[in-house]
Write an enzyme that holds these catalytic residues in place. Structure first.
Site, PDB file in Angstrom:
ATOM      1  N   GLY B 124       0.834  -1.193   0.000  1.00  0.00           N
ATOM      2  CA  GLY B 124       0.000   0.000   0.000  1.00  0.00           C
ATOM      3  C   GLY B 124       0.864   1.236   0.000  1.00  0.00           C
ATOM      4  O   GLY B 124       1.071   1.852   1.057  1.00  0.00           O
ATOM      5  N   TYR B 125       1.404   1.572  -1.158  1.00  0.00           N
ATOM      6  CA  TYR B 125       2.269   2.756  -1.267  1.00  0.00           C
ATOM      7  C   TYR B 125       1.540   3.879  -2.002  1.00  0.00           C
ATOM      8  O   TYR B 125       1.305   4.951  -1.455  1.00  0.00           O
ATOM      9  CB  TYR B 125       3.554   2.457  -2.061  1.00  0.00           C
ATOM     10  CG  TYR B 125       4.490   1.415  -1.535  1.00  0.00           C
ATOM     11  CD1 TYR B 125       5.514   0.944  -2.361  1.00  0.00           C
ATOM     12  CD2 TYR B 125       4.407   0.891  -0.259  1.00  0.00           C
ATOM     13  CE1 TYR B 125       6.423  -0.003  -1.931  1.00  0.00           C
ATOM     14  CE2 TYR B 125       5.307  -0.070   0.180  1.00  0.00           C
ATOM     15  CZ  TYR B 125       6.308  -0.511  -0.662  1.00  0.00           C
ATOM     16  OH  TYR B 125       7.212  -1.473  -0.239  1.00  0.00           O
ATOM     17  N   SER B 126       1.220   3.608  -3.272  1.00  0.00           N
ATOM     18  CA  SER B 126       0.651   4.652  -4.134  1.00  0.00           C
ATOM     19  C   SER B 126      -0.717   5.096  -3.654  1.00  0.00           C
ATOM     20  O   SER B 126      -1.488   4.311  -3.098  1.00  0.00           O
ATOM     21  CB  SER B 126       0.508   4.148  -5.567  1.00  0.00           C
ATOM     22  OG  SER B 126       1.757   3.922  -6.145  1.00  0.00           O
ATOM     23  N   GLU B 240      13.295  -4.844  -4.415  1.00  0.00           N
ATOM     24  CA  GLU B 240      12.512  -5.088  -5.622  1.00  0.00           C
ATOM     25  C   GLU B 240      13.370  -5.879  -6.601  1.00  0.00           C
ATOM     26  O   GLU B 240      14.551  -5.598  -6.762  1.00  0.00           O
ATOM     27  CB  GLU B 240      12.061  -3.756  -6.244  1.00  0.00           C
ATOM     28  CG  GLU B 240      11.175  -2.946  -5.323  1.00  0.00           C
ATOM     29  CD  GLU B 240       9.872  -2.461  -5.965  1.00  0.00           C
ATOM     30  OE1 GLU B 240       9.075  -1.868  -5.260  1.00  0.00           O
ATOM     31  OE2 GLU B 240       9.667  -2.688  -7.168  1.00  0.00           O
ATOM     32  N   GLU B 370      10.864   7.618 -16.381  1.00  0.00           N
ATOM     33  CA  GLU B 370      11.380   8.956 -16.060  1.00  0.00           C
ATOM     34  C   GLU B 370      12.168   8.935 -14.751  1.00  0.00           C
ATOM     35  O   GLU B 370      13.218   9.571 -14.631  1.00  0.00           O
ATOM     36  CB  GLU B 370      10.225   9.971 -15.960  1.00  0.00           C
ATOM     37  CG  GLU B 370       9.663  10.414 -17.309  1.00  0.00           C
ATOM     38  CD  GLU B 370       9.098   9.267 -18.124  1.00  0.00           C
ATOM     39  OE1 GLU B 370       8.443   8.380 -17.537  1.00  0.00           O
ATOM     40  OE2 GLU B 370       9.308   9.267 -19.350  1.00  0.00           O
TER      41      GLU B 370
END
Lengths: 351, 389
Positions: B124-126, B240, B370
């Site tokens: 639950g990051y974004s 990751e 990016e």
């Protein structure tokens, strides 16, 4: 798996990097134009043993591996050194391996400079480019079932037109090459090998040329990138270095990624020529394809970020831009190389 | 210099392939594809039974002590076969983080159940307003005695509907710079106040929006220091894994070449059509370069270092190459390539059409292109930081 250079290889790359940075600065590259050959620089390389470096010890050379020659080519490419290092290395290996001691010793000690025609095995070729043909004494090529070295007469008036890359390339009609006519009139021919041996040696030599050229292009791309990065760090607009704009940074990051990829595919292809012969031809082709487009992109992006100055002859980036295309195009239309790679990878129903 | 994959890693590759032949059935693949849920409990438990869920961990902690070369092979083979491993990925990442910064109680409670394949943990990051700017999270956690009360919302909480826990990034301090007011929690999904709403995507994958209304957790659910969540996030981010786009692209290319070798058009194999052949050749080049960039990552890890720039270059290059490849391959199929699987007559069972819709997420998640470019520009090229704050 070991993706580290040995201490010796590292030292080789560093020492030639320093050598070319010192001995082949942009001023010297410019002075060598339009021919693109600096005889004194070539003599310096002869003094360092370059012609014999990549030749196996059993043929009288120093026995450096192709990976090591790739490291030297990379360093030469980064400084745009105006010497036919790649052609001479590859052709020397061919000549030294053939039973022609008189030719071989002259090539190994640098007295005679050798090169090769890259597409003399193409059935319907009308005209050939001869890389380094403007300055070579010996031209290695495949004449049907014979691997031949033609000795260029001293008096030969070679057609070496000024060109985009200030490359000492010259051009010859296929008929003139095969018949020994035109500017090759009276040129002595030496047969180096015959039959299947000849064809295999020739194809291998052209693959070696591709790999070492790919290494040189990787070096060129890195040199072009460095120029661009240094410029955008120091050039200020709108009160800040232009290197702080994301559009600029991000395109350079893409280039940096390709430059890294270019280095590694060249190294892998060079390694494979010795250690993984089954994959080597395809890897040589891949390296040529990738490094051609990477060098072109690195130099054109870098030129673009120089703004108007990039368009001026007196700025160095245009030297990279012209050679990125030139060195690549000696291999022919990249579209054809893609087709050739496809046949290598996927075979062909026509066999 | 030696580009050969080590023998022990190749032996492991054979073992992984044999495992996949046995457990990655058409039924498992079909279900994952149709539901859009890239997790399958049967498959997951089979992986756990092999001891692979924490294969890189030391043996004394429940792992197998496998080296980065073996782990690269494991990831690559899973990606090449499109195995539904999203749950494994996020769960192992959190378990690894707990191994370093969790309390003994958290470690004892959670880690064994991760390794046994019993539980899943989602991330639950974004949030709706913060993706790349992950530190700008607004989901609040307010202290109430020895509990915390959480209110907020998370976007792209993939696998929340299958997970037992969410590893939740919250704001615990609004009076400091954004990085310094964050705290991580491991929140049980069964806690009252959590709502899951499915989100369907272009690639057919299912993700979720999750809502948190007065969700109460004990302080023992906190992972790391109060207001020290950013340090925990950095550790988690370092775990990751290697990007999967490389394996996905290799898989697609292999399927296509196979098919093009046995499909005829205008009197010849599609593989002998010069335009198709040239395209495939270029994709093969990109595949090889992507593979080498991935090997460099593995190599750096094997030396005990963190492959930061190498990881960014690999992720950037392989995901962008994958997107381009799906477009080129779909083009080579012509209009019939548009037909979707499940319909009548899709070439290659619609796998290229699906890949075209899916590939675009690979340049976005796991750190957008990016973000990767900025990392490369800053760390490799020494250019100034451009993201304010």
């Amino acid at each position: 798996m070991d993706l580290e250079l040995t201490d010796t290889q590292s030292a080789l790359r560093n020492s030639f990097g320093t050598f070319f940075a010192n001995e082949s600065p942009p001023e010297r590259v410019r002075r060598a134009e339009p021919l693109g050959f600096d005889l004194d620089l070539w003599r310096q390389l002869v003094g360092l043993g370059i012609p014999a470096m990549g030749v196996p010890a059993e043929y009288g050379g120093h026995g450096a591996a192709l990976l090591e020659m790739a490291l030297v080519a990379e360093a030469a490419g980064q400084s745009l050194a105006p010497v036919p290092l790649v052609e001479s290395t590859v052709a020397a290996r061919v000549i030294a391996g053939a039973p022609r001691p008189e030719l071989s010793s002259a090539v190994l000690d640098g007295t005679k400079l050798a090169t090769l025609v890259l597409d003399s095995d193409r059935a319907n070729a009308i005209r050939h480019a001869v890389p380094a043909g403007a300055v070579a004494h010996l031209i290695v090529w495949l004449d049907g079932g014979q691997l031949v070295a033609t000795e260029v007469p001293d008096s030969a008036a070679r057609p070496s037109p000024e060109n985009l890359a200030a490359s000492p390339v010259c051009f010859i009609d296929s008929v003139e090459l095969r018949n020994g006519s035109g500017w090759l009139a009276g040129a002595p021919r030496h047969v180096l090998a015959e039959g299947e041996l000849a064809r295999r040696a020739y194809r291998r030599a052209v693959d070696e040329w591709r790999v070492l050229s790919a290494a040189a292009l990787a070096g060129l791309a890195r040199g072009a990138l460095d120029l661009g990065v240094n410029y955008v760090k120091s050039r200020h607009q709108f009160g800040v270095p232009i290197g702080s704009f994301q559009a600029v940074q991000h395109r350079l990051a893409d280039v940096a990624t390709e430059v890294e990829g270019a280095r590694w595919i060249a190294y892998e292809a060079a390694w494979a020529l010795a250690e993984d012969p089954e994959r080597a031809p395809a890897l040589a082709s891949m390296a040529m394809i990738f490094n051609s487009s990477s060098a072109e992109r690195a130099s054109s992006v870098s030129l673009h970020f120089h703004g108007g100055y990039g368009f001026m002859l007196e700025y160095d980036i245009q030297l990279y831009f012209r050679r990125a295309k030139g060195w690549s195009l000696l291999n022919g239309d990249p579209g054809r190389e893609h087709q050739r790679l496809a046949r290598l990878l996927f075979g062909s129903e026509d066999g | 210099m030696d580009f050969r994959v080590d023998e022990h890693a190749e032996e492991f590759r054979a073992e992984v392939r044999a495992f996949l032949d046995e457990h990655l059935s058409d039924e498992v693949l079909e279900r994952a594809h149709v539901t859009g849920t890239k997790h399958d409990w049967g498959f997951h438990r089979a992986v756990a039974a092999k001891g692979w869920l924490a294969a890189a961990w030391p043996k004394e902690l429940g792992g197998q002590g496998r080296d980065p070369f073996e782990m690269a092979v494991l990831g690559e083979e899973m990606a090449r076969r499109a195995a539904p491993t999203d749950g494994w990925g996020t769960t192992e990442l959190v378990a690894n983080t707990l191994r370093l910064v969790g309390t003994p109680e958290q470690q004892a409670d959670v880690i064994p159940r991760v390794i046994s394949g019993e539980i899943l943990i989602c991330l639950g990051y974004s949030e709706p307003d913060s993706g790349s700017d992950v530190a700008a999270a607004k989901t609040r956690a307010v202290r109430d005695g020895d509990q915390w009360v959480i209110d907020g919302q998370k976007m792209f909480t993939t696998l929340a509907h299958e997970a037992h826990y969410v590893f939740l990034l919250t704001r615990t301090n609004t009076g400091v710079a954004k990085h310094r007011g964050l705290t991580m929690f491991l929140v049980p999904m069964a806690t009252p106040g959590i709502e899951i709403r499915p989100v369907r995507t272009l690639g057919g994958e299912r993700t979720n929006v999750t809502f948190y209304s007065e969700v109460r957790v004990p302080d023992s659910a906190r992972v790391g220091e109060v207001d020290g969540g950013w340090d925990v996030m950095k550790i988690a981010l370092a775990f990751e894994r290697q990007p999967t786009a490389q394996g996905e692209m290799a898989r697609l290319l292999e399927l296509f070449v196979d098919w093009a070798g046995s499909t005829r058009r205008e009197g010849r194999r599609l593989l002998d059509d010069p335009t198709v052949a040239a395209r495939l050749a270029r994709l093969a080049v990109n595949c090889e370069v992507g593979r080498l960039l991935g090997q460099r990552m593995t190599w750096v890890s094997s030396r005990g270092d963190l492959p930061i720039v190498e990881g960014s270059m690999c992720k950037l290059f392989t995901s962008e190459a994958f997107v381009g490849a799906t477009s080129e391959l779909l083009d080579a199929l012509g209009p019939e390539g548009l037909i979707q699987d499940g319909q009548e007559g899709p070439p290659l069972g619609g796998v290229v059409e699906h890949a075209y819709r899916h590939a675009v997420v690979t340049t976005i998640y796991g750190g957008s292109s990016e973000i990767q470019r900025s990392i490369i520009a800053e760390r490799e090229l020494g250019l100034p930081q451009t993201r304010p704050g």
